[in-house]
Design a protein around this motif. Structure first.
Motif, PDB file in Angstrom:
ATOM      1  N   ASP A 226      76.548  37.944   9.182  1.00 34.19           N
ATOM      2  CA  ASP A 226      77.018  39.205   9.757  1.00 34.19           C
ATOM      3  C   ASP A 226      76.728  40.355   8.784  1.00 34.19           C
ATOM      4  O   ASP A 226      77.483  40.587   7.833  1.00 34.19           O
ATOM      5  CB  ASP A 226      78.522  39.117  10.034  1.00 34.19           C
ATOM      6  CG  ASP A 226      78.878  37.918  10.911  1.00 34.19           C
ATOM      7  OD1 ASP A 226      77.962  37.412  11.593  1.00 34.19           O
ATOM      8  OD2 ASP A 226      80.041  37.490  10.902  1.00 34.19           O
TER       9      ASP A 226
ATOM     10  N   GLU B  82      89.323  42.075  17.339  1.00 31.85           N
ATOM     11  CA  GLU B  82      89.016  42.221  18.749  1.00 31.85           C
ATOM     12  C   GLU B  82      88.294  40.993  19.278  1.00 31.85           C
ATOM     13  O   GLU B  82      87.686  40.226  18.515  1.00 31.85           O
ATOM     14  CB  GLU B  82      88.142  43.456  18.999  1.00 31.85           C
ATOM     15  CG  GLU B  82      86.758  43.368  18.375  1.00 31.85           C
ATOM     16  CD  GLU B  82      85.851  44.492  18.820  1.00 31.85           C
ATOM     17  OE1 GLU B  82      86.175  45.143  19.826  1.00 31.85           O
ATOM     18  OE2 GLU B  82      84.814  44.696  18.168  1.00 31.85           O
TER      19      GLU B  82
ATOM     20  N   ARG C 127      79.245  49.530   9.720  1.00 32.94           N
ATOM     21  CA  ARG C 127      78.505  48.920  10.827  1.00 32.94           C
ATOM     22  C   ARG C 127      78.404  47.420  10.556  1.00 32.94           C
ATOM     23  O   ARG C 127      77.988  46.999   9.478  1.00 32.94           O
ATOM     24  CB  ARG C 127      77.099  49.506  10.952  1.00 32.94           C
ATOM     25  CG  ARG C 127      76.221  48.799  11.992  1.00 32.94           C
ATOM     26  CD  ARG C 127      74.832  49.399  12.069  1.00 32.94           C
ATOM     27  NE  ARG C 127      73.930  48.604  12.881  1.00 32.94           N
ATOM     28  CZ  ARG C 127      73.867  48.634  14.211  1.00 32.94           C
ATOM     29  NH1 ARG C 127      74.686  49.447  14.879  1.00 32.94           N
ATOM     30  NH2 ARG C 127      73.001  47.884  14.872  1.00 32.94           N
ATOM     31  N   THR C 128      78.807  46.601  11.556  1.00 32.45           N
ATOM     32  CA  THR C 128      78.792  45.150  11.398  1.00 32.45           C
ATOM     33  C   THR C 128      78.019  44.521  12.546  1.00 32.45           C
ATOM     34  O   THR C 128      78.228  44.854  13.714  1.00 32.45           O
ATOM     35  CB  THR C 128      80.218  44.571  11.375  1.00 32.45           C
ATOM     36  OG1 THR C 128      80.996  45.268  10.391  1.00 32.45           O
ATOM     37  CG2 THR C 128      80.189  43.098  11.035  1.00 32.45           C
ATOM     38  N   GLU C 129      77.132  43.582  12.203  1.00 33.46           N
ATOM     39  CA  GLU C 129      76.408  42.784  13.191  1.00 33.46           C
ATOM     40  C   GLU C 129      77.003  41.378  13.190  1.00 33.46           C
ATOM     41  O   GLU C 129      77.101  40.751  12.139  1.00 33.46           O
ATOM     42  CB  GLU C 129      74.917  42.728  12.852  1.00 33.46           C
ATOM     43  CG  GLU C 129      74.249  44.102  12.786  1.00 33.46           C
ATOM     44  CD  GLU C 129      72.806  44.023  12.330  1.00 33.46           C
ATOM     45  OE1 GLU C 129      72.320  42.889  12.071  1.00 33.46           O
ATOM     46  OE2 GLU C 129      72.167  45.080  12.229  1.00 33.46           O
ATOM     47  N   TYR C 130      77.398  40.879  14.355  1.00 33.98           N
ATOM     48  CA  TYR C 130      78.055  39.578  14.449  1.00 33.98           C
ATOM     49  C   TYR C 130      77.060  38.525  14.951  1.00 33.98           C
ATOM     50  O   TYR C 130      76.686  38.520  16.134  1.00 33.98           O
ATOM     51  CB  TYR C 130      79.252  39.648  15.400  1.00 33.98           C
ATOM     52  CG  TYR C 130      80.311  40.636  14.962  1.00 33.98           C
ATOM     53  CD1 TYR C 130      81.178  40.324  13.914  1.00 33.98           C
ATOM     54  CD2 TYR C 130      80.452  41.869  15.586  1.00 33.98           C
ATOM     55  CE1 TYR C 130      82.152  41.226  13.504  1.00 33.98           C
ATOM     56  CE2 TYR C 130      81.424  42.772  15.194  1.00 33.98           C
ATOM     57  CZ  TYR C 130      82.264  42.444  14.156  1.00 33.98           C
ATOM     58  OH  TYR C 130      83.229  43.346  13.753  1.00 33.98           O
TER      59      TYR C 130
ATOM     60  N   VAL D 210      89.774  45.723  11.741  1.00 38.72           N
ATOM     61  CA  VAL D 210      89.671  45.634  13.193  1.00 38.72           C
ATOM     62  C   VAL D 210      89.820  44.173  13.586  1.00 38.72           C
ATOM     63  O   VAL D 210      89.442  43.266  12.848  1.00 38.72           O
ATOM     64  CB  VAL D 210      88.321  46.187  13.709  1.00 38.72           C
ATOM     65  CG1 VAL D 210      88.229  47.684  13.472  1.00 38.72           C
ATOM     66  CG2 VAL D 210      87.144  45.465  13.062  1.00 38.72           C
TER      67      VAL D 210
ATOM     68  N   ASN E 106      77.091  44.307  18.017  1.00 44.65           N
ATOM     69  CA  ASN E 106      77.279  45.150  16.835  1.00 44.65           C
ATOM     70  C   ASN E 106      78.499  46.045  17.034  1.00 44.65           C
ATOM     71  O   ASN E 106      78.848  46.405  18.163  1.00 44.65           O
ATOM     72  CB  ASN E 106      76.058  46.032  16.590  1.00 44.65           C
ATOM     73  CG  ASN E 106      74.776  45.225  16.495  1.00 44.65           C
ATOM     74  OD1 ASN E 106      74.777  44.091  16.028  1.00 44.65           O
ATOM     75  ND2 ASN E 106      73.675  45.805  16.944  1.00 44.65           N
ATOM     76  N   ARG E 107      79.121  46.438  15.927  1.00 51.07           N
ATOM     77  CA  ARG E 107      80.268  47.328  16.001  1.00 51.07           C
ATOM     78  C   ARG E 107      80.144  48.406  14.946  1.00 51.07           C
ATOM     79  O   ARG E 107      79.770  48.126  13.791  1.00 51.07           O
ATOM     80  CB  ARG E 107      81.580  46.550  15.792  1.00 51.07           C
ATOM     81  CG  ARG E 107      82.816  47.439  15.898  1.00 51.07           C
ATOM     82  CD  ARG E 107      84.100  46.679  15.651  1.00 51.07           C
ATOM     83  NE  ARG E 107      85.239  47.592  15.610  1.00 51.07           N
ATOM     84  CZ  ARG E 107      86.012  47.877  16.640  1.00 51.07           C
ATOM     85  NH1 ARG E 107      85.801  47.285  17.796  1.00 51.07           N
ATOM     86  NH2 ARG E 107      87.020  48.719  16.517  1.00 51.07           N
ATOM     87  N   ASN E 108      80.457  49.656  15.328  1.00 52.89           N
ATOM     88  CA  ASN E 108      80.463  50.787  14.416  1.00 52.89           C
ATOM     89  C   ASN E 108      81.874  51.356  14.324  1.00 52.89           C
ATOM     90  O   ASN E 108      82.497  51.668  15.344  1.00 52.89           O
ATOM     91  CB  ASN E 108      79.502  51.875  14.900  1.00 52.89           C
ATOM     92  CG  ASN E 108      78.055  51.426  14.865  1.00 52.89           C
ATOM     93  OD1 ASN E 108      77.458  51.304  13.800  1.00 52.89           O
ATOM     94  ND2 ASN E 108      77.485  51.170  16.041  1.00 52.89           N
ATOM     95  N   ASP E 109      82.390  51.474  13.090  1.00 52.49           N
ATOM     96  CA  ASP E 109      83.731  51.991  12.868  1.00 52.49           C
ATOM     97  C   ASP E 109      83.684  53.112  11.836  1.00 52.49           C
ATOM     98  O   ASP E 109      82.844  53.104  10.927  1.00 52.49           O
ATOM     99  CB  ASP E 109      84.658  50.885  12.364  1.00 52.49           C
ATOM    100  CG  ASP E 109      84.893  49.800  13.396  1.00 52.49           C
ATOM    101  OD1 ASP E 109      85.587  50.062  14.389  1.00 52.49           O
ATOM    102  OD2 ASP E 109      84.347  48.690  13.205  1.00 52.49           O
TER     103      ASP E 109
ATOM    104  N   ARG F  38      85.212  39.865  21.173  1.00 52.20           N
ATOM    105  CA  ARG F  38      83.886  40.397  21.454  1.00 52.20           C
ATOM    106  C   ARG F  38      83.159  39.467  22.421  1.00 52.20           C
ATOM    107  O   ARG F  38      83.421  38.254  22.478  1.00 52.20           O
ATOM    108  CB  ARG F  38      83.085  40.540  20.170  1.00 52.20           C
ATOM    109  CG  ARG F  38      83.727  41.505  19.164  1.00 52.20           C
ATOM    110  CD  ARG F  38      82.707  41.936  18.138  1.00 52.20           C
ATOM    111  NE  ARG F  38      81.519  42.503  18.750  1.00 52.20           N
ATOM    112  CZ  ARG F  38      81.419  43.773  19.190  1.00 52.20           C
ATOM    113  NH1 ARG F  38      82.447  44.591  19.071  1.00 52.20           N
ATOM    114  NH2 ARG F  38      80.293  44.207  19.730  1.00 52.20           N
TER     115      ARG F  38
END
Length: 451
Positions: free
Chosen positions: A55, A176, A219-222, A174, A208-211, A178
């Motif tokens: 990730d 959540e 920015r995280t890529e799962y 965070v 992907n998630r942007n916080d 997904r």
């Protein structure tokens, strides 16, 4: 982890052509029951395995001009249950075809809390967990009697928790559920009666998630890789099916293989009194050859095998110390010498393997004052498991050929090097997860039951 998929894709194609009808010259044995194996029907089962994430997390601190990029790699055991339905068609031009649907739910112990990177304010710790995930997938594969190699893909969902603890700022994070997609492949074989066993690889993409947190952005890529083994009970299946006598695995064999590998190399970089802790994650294709010898006593198979592999694995996206230190780590080649212990269920060999491993680790680091590469040949150990079955490639190959699908965990120990005139000291513990498929030619022709 798309490069593992390129290798894993061969699992379905290589194993899908497993031979149930071998050449006439193989000795015949009278079957105790009807040998036709039909996969049609409902099944329910359980599985266990291991999961590892890749990730990519990019953390930007605009106020201080700091930007770090590293892979968060939650690792841990996974386990759960699956339920599904198969249809088998015996009229396709490719031969018997399996089409199915499967749903599973998994508990997960995948977590990581070892990543700590320095910012202008002080150390920043990253903690990530995958508590559970579920998939709903289609399956398609080619059937050869009591064995099937298959591809699978569909919907995926999972709960991901990411927590950041930052000196002078506090903690934020965070949590959540997904959603995304999954793809993979596997091999399943009859064990007797209504029971079947399987090994399977799944690649999960949960997006992907942007916080943003004040002046900071994350920015995280799962991306998750799942390696698991399972046991299924077929409801109303071939309850009268009895596995044929074991194949003859004894003798010398030679072959080749291809697959994919993912590294989880826990690393540190030290400059003066500051140390960044993170994981390097080289991934890529692997391929090479193997040679081995088996001894057999009834259903038990004892063997020794050596292999040598080329590899395209690399990680060139890790940047630490804000980002004053840029990494590019590669594993150009490796080899193993292992023992194998297996049990033959009819024409299918289930085995565990383990022994010596060695490989070349190449680490390039770019700083403001240097651009250096260090090569190290490391040694350690490898452990794993696999399935091997007869292989005919739609009748083009004879009864001496088999195919195998195999998972290996390789630990090459730690390597420490100095860069930038000794101003930077870097350490990496090299561990690899590998899935590969291959074919073997046995000089002593296997003996199998024929019906």
């Amino acid at each position: 982890m798309k490069k593992i998929l390129a290798g894993v894709a061969l699992v379905g194609s290589a194993v899908s052509a497993q031979a149930a009808d071998l050449a006439v010259k193989a000795p015949y044995m009278k079957a105790p029951v009807a040998a036709i194996y039909d996969w049609t029907g409902f099944y329910i089962g359980a599985n266990v395995g291991v999961g590892v994430g890749r990730d990519l997390a990019s953390h930007v601190f605009p106020a201080g001009g700091t930007a770090n990029s590293t892979y968060l790699q939650p690792l841990g055991a996974i386990g759960g249950g699956q339920i599904g339905y198969n249809w088998q068609s015996n009229t396709t031009f490719l031969g018997p075809l399996l089409i199915g649907v499967e749903a599973d739910i998994q508990g997960s112990g995948m977590s990581t809390g070892s990543t700590t990177l320095n910012s202008v304010l002080g150390p920043v710790n990253y903690n990530q967990k995958l508590d559970w995930f579920t998939t709903v997938r289609g399956r398609i594969g080619l059937v050869r009697g009591p064995a099937v190699g298959y591809f699978t893909g569909g919907f995926a969902a999972g709960n991901v928790k990411t927590t950041i603890s930052e000196t002078g700022v506090g903690q934020f994070g965070v949590s959540e559920t997904r959603t995304g997609w999954t793809i993979g492949s596997g091999v399943e074989a009859a064990l007797g009666g209504n029971w079947t066993g399987k090994i399977e690889y799944l690649y999960l993409d949960l997006g992907n998630r942007n916080d943003t947190f004040g002046t900071q952005a994350l920015r995280t890529e799962y991306r998750e890789s799942i390696f698991r083994a399972g046991l299924n009970y077929r409801i109303g299946g071939n309850g009268m099916y009895i596995t044929p006598p074991p194949a003859n695995w004894a003798g010398l064999y030679i072959g080749g293989n291809f697959g994919g590998a993912l590294g989880r190399n826990k690393s540190t970089a030290t400059v003066g009194a500051l140390t960044d802790q993170f994981s390097l994650s080289p991934d890529g294709y692997i391929g090479g050859g193997q040679i081995g010898y088996n001894w057999q006593a009834s259903n038990w198979v004892f063997g020794a095998e050596a292999d040598f592999q080329g590899s395209t694995q690399k990680d060139d996206r890790t940047a630490v110390f804000g980002p004053a230190v840029l990494y590019n780590q590669k594993l150009p080649w490796f080899g193993t010498a292992r023992a194998r212990l297996g049990y033959s269920v009819g024409t299918t060999l289930f085995y565990a393997t383990g022994g010596y491993a060695y490989g070349n680790v190449k680490t390039n680091i770019v700083t403001a004052i240097s651009n250096e590469t260090v090569n190290r040949t490391r040694s350690g150990y490898a452990v794993g498991a696999g399935i091997e079955t007869p292989f005919s490639l739609f009748g083009l190959l004879g009864p001496n050929w088999t195919s195998k699908s195999e998972y290996l965990y390789v630990d090459l120990g730690s390597t420490t090097d100095a860069f930038a005139g000794g101003a930077l000291v870097s350490t990496s513990k090299v561990t690899e997860h590998m899935l590969r498929t291959g074919i073997n030619y046995h000089f002593n022709q296997p003996v199998v039951a024929k019906y």
